[in-house]
Scaffold this motif. Structure first.
Motif, PDB file in Angstrom:
ATOM      1  N   ALA B  77      -1.184   3.461   3.515  1.00 45.37           N
ATOM      2  CA  ALA B  77      -0.731   2.140   3.076  1.00 45.37           C
ATOM      3  C   ALA B  77      -0.943   1.099   4.170  1.00 45.37           C
ATOM      4  CB  ALA B  77       0.741   2.201   2.676  1.00 45.37           C
ATOM      5  N   LEU B  87      -1.130  -4.336  -1.357  1.00 46.47           N
ATOM      6  CA  LEU B  87      -0.737  -3.280  -2.286  1.00 46.47           C
ATOM      7  C   LEU B  87       0.351  -3.835  -3.184  1.00 46.47           C
ATOM      8  CD1 LEU B  87      -0.651  -0.165   0.038  1.00 46.47           C
ATOM      9  CD2 LEU B  87      -2.337  -0.785  -1.675  1.00 46.47           C
ATOM     10  N   ARG B 118       2.734   1.813  -3.249  1.00 44.35           N
ATOM     11  CA  ARG B 118       2.998   1.743  -1.810  1.00 44.35           C
ATOM     12  C   ARG B 118       3.678   3.029  -1.344  1.00 44.35           C
ATOM     13  NH1 ARG B 118       5.557  -2.894  -1.853  1.00 44.35           N
ATOM     14  NH2 ARG B 118       3.731  -4.236  -1.957  1.00 44.35           N
ATOM     15  N   LYS B 122       2.144   5.467   1.403  1.00 42.68           N
ATOM     16  CA  LYS B 122       2.904   5.564   2.650  1.00 42.68           C
ATOM     17  C   LYS B 122       3.184   7.010   2.995  1.00 42.68           C
ATOM     18  CE  LYS B 122       5.659   1.499   3.839  1.00 42.68           C
ATOM     19  NZ  LYS B 122       6.891   0.758   3.506  1.00 42.68           N
TER      20      LYS B 122
END
Lengths: 159, 159
Positions: B77, B87, B118, B122
DNA sequence: TTCAAAGTTGACTAATTTGCTTGGTTAAGT
DNA sequence: ACTTAACCAAGCAAATTAGTCAACTTTGAA
């Protein structure tokens, strides 16, 4: 990572339609004013939605559009894909020929991401959205706002 | 819903860098040939990645780029956002002023989708990707392919 | 000290996509 | 007939993407 207004407009318009077309069909003009979307652009989007079998057009006075299925049977992913916005983040459209006819280094990553996105949006139906508090509030506000617009319009005609 | 090559290239290049820069820095020229990305375009992307503190440039002969942190400490991300690919799938960048300074009908839906995307990206680090079988296979194949390219180049020079 | 490898920067551009507009035709209700 | 609305096709301007080109700076090595 960008969702264009194309997909957003399509979903917004479909949700507006689901909310307002309990009995009578809804005209695109109404949707266009409530959602502030250009009418002719909406027409283009609904042409695709109709071809995808999600809405039915009714011509002539009193006509408009209706959902072809129950709101709970229409999910967000298919609306977006119907208007030609692919829910796919690979370069190769999932074919795996991203680099010289072979898979690129990150092919699997984007496949996973695409599945994630599609899965999330497939799991949400127009019916689901209708039950949300926020949607109901906004929809009511929009009806108030457009009533005001209509009064103004009539006043201009009367003057 | 479209991820542009900007974000894809950035992640691919960072993964290539993570894979090849165990000791010596890696030149953008190498990454460009292995991943078939335009060199000058890569330069632009790495300028941003450097400003974001994710890579360190080493100038002069024998120079190149290195990761500033461990591969396991860099998630996908942040790479994508570092090169300016948001994003975020809302129209209003999460501000909630999508329609006449108020939230549009589908604001919450796009917020949820953005969180989903996201969150997914992530949760994946460069280190995670490195351990994947597919990545290792592709990386080895690319090393073979670029060696062949170099032999051809030398043959042309020799002839 | 000079050369060359590499990074750094900025301006410019071709192609594509998006989000419309214009200008119609057709079907149905009144 | 007249109106209302769906349906259809072509074209277009702005924005974005995915680069190219050209110069310049820093630094290691000969």
């Amino acid at each position: 990572m960008r969702l264009t207004t194309k997909g957003r407009y399509a979903v917004t318009a479909m949700l507006d339609l689901a909310y307002h077309s309990q009995q009578d069909p809804v005209t695109l003009t109404d949707i266009a004013t409530r959602q502030t979307i250009s009418l002719s652009y909406l027409e283009q989007l609904f042409a695709r939605l109709r071809r995808a079998g999600m809405v039915t057009g009714v011509r002539g006075p009193g006509g408009g559009y209706r959902l072809s299925r129950a709101a709970s049977e229409i999910n967000i992913a298919e609306i977006i894909e119907a208007v030609d916005e692919p829910l796919d983040t690979t370069k190769c459209a999932g074919e795996g020929n991203c680099q010289n006819n072979k898979a690129c280094l990150t092919h699997d990553l984007w496949m996973g991401l695409s599945d994630q996105i599609r899965g999330y949006l497939k799991g949400i139906s127009l019916g689901d959205l209708l039950t949300r508090h926020h949607v109901q509030e906004v929809a009511k506000r929009q009806e108030q706002d457009t009533k005001v617009v209509e009064i103004h319009r009539q006043q201009r005609v009367g003057a």
